[in-house]
Design a protein around this motif. Structure first.
Motif, PDB file in Angstrom:
ATOM      1  N   VAL A 151       0.615  -1.139   0.101  1.00  0.00           N
ATOM      2  CA  VAL A 151       0.445  -0.027   0.096  1.00  0.00           C
ATOM      3  C   VAL A 151       1.047   1.503   0.596  1.00  0.00           C
ATOM      4  O   VAL A 151       1.636   1.634   1.131  1.00  0.00           O
ATOM      5  N   GLY A 152       0.629   1.745  -0.718  1.00  0.00           N
ATOM      6  CA  GLY A 152       0.969   3.162  -1.028  1.00  0.00           C
ATOM      7  C   GLY A 152       2.783   3.064  -1.627  1.00  0.00           C
ATOM      8  O   GLY A 152       3.220   4.368  -1.493  1.00  0.00           O
TER       9      GLY A 152
ATOM     10  N   TRP B 250       2.221   3.038   4.811  1.00  0.00           N
ATOM     11  CA  TRP B 250       1.360   3.564   5.266  1.00  0.00           C
ATOM     12  C   TRP B 250       1.388   5.050   6.467  1.00  0.00           C
ATOM     13  O   TRP B 250       1.759   4.467   6.844  1.00  0.00           O
TER      14      TRP B 250
ATOM     15  N   TYR C 240      -3.158   7.863  -1.391  1.00  0.00           N
ATOM     16  CA  TYR C 240      -3.868   6.307  -0.978  1.00  0.00           C
ATOM     17  C   TYR C 240      -5.385   6.103  -1.917  1.00  0.00           C
ATOM     18  O   TYR C 240      -5.558   5.408  -3.514  1.00  0.00           O
ATOM     19  N   SER C 241      -6.086   7.215  -2.383  1.00  0.00           N
ATOM     20  CA  SER C 241      -7.087   7.011  -3.636  1.00  0.00           C
ATOM     21  C   SER C 241      -6.442   6.724  -4.922  1.00  0.00           C
ATOM     22  O   SER C 241      -6.560   5.963  -5.791  1.00  0.00           O
TER      23      SER C 241
ATOM     24  N   TRP D  55      -3.098   6.099  -5.953  1.00  0.00           N
ATOM     25  CA  TRP D  55      -2.637   4.460  -5.003  1.00  0.00           C
ATOM     26  C   TRP D  55      -3.971   3.292  -6.102  1.00  0.00           C
ATOM     27  O   TRP D  55      -3.766   2.925  -7.192  1.00  0.00           O
TER      28      TRP D  55
ATOM     29  N   PHE E 251       0.439  -3.268   4.545  1.00  0.00           N
ATOM     30  CA  PHE E 251       0.581  -2.284   5.172  1.00  0.00           C
ATOM     31  C   PHE E 251       1.736  -1.928   5.692  1.00  0.00           C
ATOM     32  O   PHE E 251       1.537  -2.668   6.643  1.00  0.00           O
TER      33      PHE E 251
ATOM     34  N   GLN F  68      -5.381   9.957   4.972  1.00  0.00           N
ATOM     35  CA  GLN F  68      -5.042   8.482   5.679  1.00  0.00           C
ATOM     36  C   GLN F  68      -6.197   7.251   5.404  1.00  0.00           C
ATOM     37  O   GLN F  68      -6.004   6.870   6.771  1.00  0.00           O
TER      38      GLN F  68
ATOM     39  N   LEU G  14      -8.632   4.980   2.851  1.00  0.00           N
ATOM     40  CA  LEU G  14      -8.238   3.848   1.920  1.00  0.00           C
ATOM     41  C   LEU G  14      -9.231   2.654   1.124  1.00  0.00           C
ATOM     42  O   LEU G  14      -9.528   1.954   2.501  1.00  0.00           O
TER      43      LEU G  14
END
Length: 187
Positions: free
Chosen positions: A36-37, A42, A53-54, A56, A70, A126, A128
């Motif tokens: 993630v990211g 994270w 994050y949106s 990504w 994460f 922060q 997702l």
């Protein structure tokens, strides 16, 4: 020439079974693990990157069987429902993780929502949401009155490259089978 009672027949049966199984295996994709990211991990995004994050997640298609990793420090990860996601509500999480290196399996289709355990981090971006899709072939049926021919229909869930790959695999498999048979049955 080989006689019909020779071990050639079991070899042919095995080969046909193997090819059939391989042709059907393209529907089931290999599962993947996504960090993630990416290199960001994270963490609370900088003020000018609240959509980190949106953006990504928008670039990735998540499938049942995939997983999300994460990686975080001095924070936590909460799996929440849709309401908890949109309101950054840390009060009623589905799951809580604090180990700093959490892997979550995506085991069913639909949306899955994640937020930071620190409400202010969530409010600053922060969080997702991922849409998980199932890999199932859609059976083809004849057109009905509700969907007459000539009208646009929904696109296939399989990309044209997947269809091309399958066609190429079938062609190569048949050519190899024919060559194998020629070698076995040649005088």
């Amino acid at each position: 020439m080989a006689s019909p009672s020779s071990p050639v027949i079991p070899c042919i049966v095995f080969l046909v079974t193997f090819i059939s199984a391989a042709m059907n295996s393209h529907v089931v994709g290999a599962s993947k693990e996504f960090k993630v990211g990416d290199s960001e991990g994270w963490r609370q995004p900088p003020a000018n990157q609240s959509a980190l994050y949106s953006r990504w997640a928008a670039a990735i298609r998540f499938h049942v069987g995939d997983s999300l990793r994460f990686e975080y420090k001095n924070d936590s990860l909460l799996v929440v429902d849709k309401w908890g996601y949109y309101h950054c509500d840390t009060g009623k999480p589905i799951s809580v993780f604090t180990d700093g290196d959490t892997v979550v399996s995506l085991d069913q289709p639909g949306f899955v929502y994640f937020i930071s355990g620190q409400a202010d981090h969530c409010l600053n971006g922060q969080h997702l949401a991922v849409k998980v899709i199932a890999l199932r072939p859609i059976p083809r049926s004849p057109p009905s009155a509700a969907n007459p021919p000539g009208l646009a229909s929904a696109p296939s869930p399989f990309s044209s490259s997947a269809v091309s790959d399958s066609a190429a695999f079938v062609s190569i498999s048949l050519a190899l089978t024919a060559s194998f048979m020629d070698l076995l049955w040649a005088p």
